[in-house]
Design an enzyme around this catalytic site. Structure first.
Site: not given
Ligand code: DX5
Ligand code: ZN
Length: 222
Positions: A10, A35, A37, A39, A68, A70, A139, A177
């Site tokens: 990620s 990956h 992310d 947000m 992903h 969010m 998650m 994740d």
């Molecule tokens: C958290 C994200 C993850 C995050 C994981 O909300 O969806 O993908 O980047 O990071 P680590 O591996 O540091 O927990």
């Molecule tokens: Zn993620």
């Protein structure tokens, strides 16, 4: 059914001033997905990055983008993320009203449809949707931040979903994740996960080496 194991670093944890180098290092180490992310500051407290960054990453990265979302009402942005280069597009179960409709729309674009579930959502809620997706993301931390410690109760959920997927013979990848590290990845694999997301454990320090160690640990034994 045999599910191919893949590592999905990620970039949330990457050094954005050196993103190309870091992505190249992840690829050189053997990562098979990247990956991404997204947000929005509403579905989760933090704000990360969106389509413009994705478009640039897509130009400089040959790995499939595992996106992903969010974000609230992700159905509003399916087309944008498809156009920006998503290869797997994951929406959160908790953020969507008409699940079948959005999953179908993603697939209509020829993109793999993913569904993510937050720790507080029971596995039963997504059981019937497993027939309509290509990947489920369990998650293992509260979504929103990298660098958290995984929640042990989520392992049972991975196991339960893997059992359902196996029983029905669905071609669904099971991704975990959050909080996955070199020294605990076995726990997730043993529970049935085959796609491993890792942020901080991949991008802090020597990225290529970190990825390589993950993949060694993920090699099928026996
Ligand atoms: C958290 C994200 C993850 C995050 C994981 O909300 O969806 O993908 O980047 O990071 P680590 O591996 O540091 O927990
Ligand atoms: Zn993620």
């Amino acid at each position: 059914m045999e599910r191919k194991r893949r590592l999905a670093p990620s970039i949330l944890a990457a050094d954005f001033m050196h993103l190309q180098e870091q992505i190249d290092a992840a690829k050189a180490g053997g990562a098979e997905y990247l990956h991404f992310d997204v947000m929005d500051g509403v579905f989760v407290p933090a704000i990360s990055f969106g389509m413009p960054v994705m478009k640039s990453v897509k130009k400089g990265c040959t790995l499939p983008l595992d996106v992903h979302l969010m974000i609230t009402q992700p159905e509003r942005y399916v087309t944008d993320f498809v156009r920006a280069g998503a290869d797997i597009l994951t929406v959160h179960y908790e953020a969507v009203k008409s699940h079948s409709r959005v999953l179908e729309e993603i697939r209509t674009w020829g993109v793999k449809a993913g569904l993510a579930i937050s720790p507080e959502t029971p596995a039963e809620e997504v059981k019937d949707l497993l027939a309509e997706i290509d990947q489920i993301t369990v998650m293992t931390v509260r979504p929103g931040f990298g660098g958290q410690t995984y929640i042990p109760e989520c392992i049972d959920k991975v196991r339960q979903i893997a059992d359902w997927v196996d029983e029905k013979g669905y071609a669904v990848d099971i991704e975990v994740d959050g909080g996955v590290k070199h020294d605990n990845v076995d726990i997730f694999l043993n529970a049935g996960a085959n796609v491993i997301v890792t942020g901080s454990a991949a991008f802090k320090g020597d990225v290529e080496q970190n990825v390589r160690i993950f993949l060694e640990k993920m090699e099928e034994k026996g």
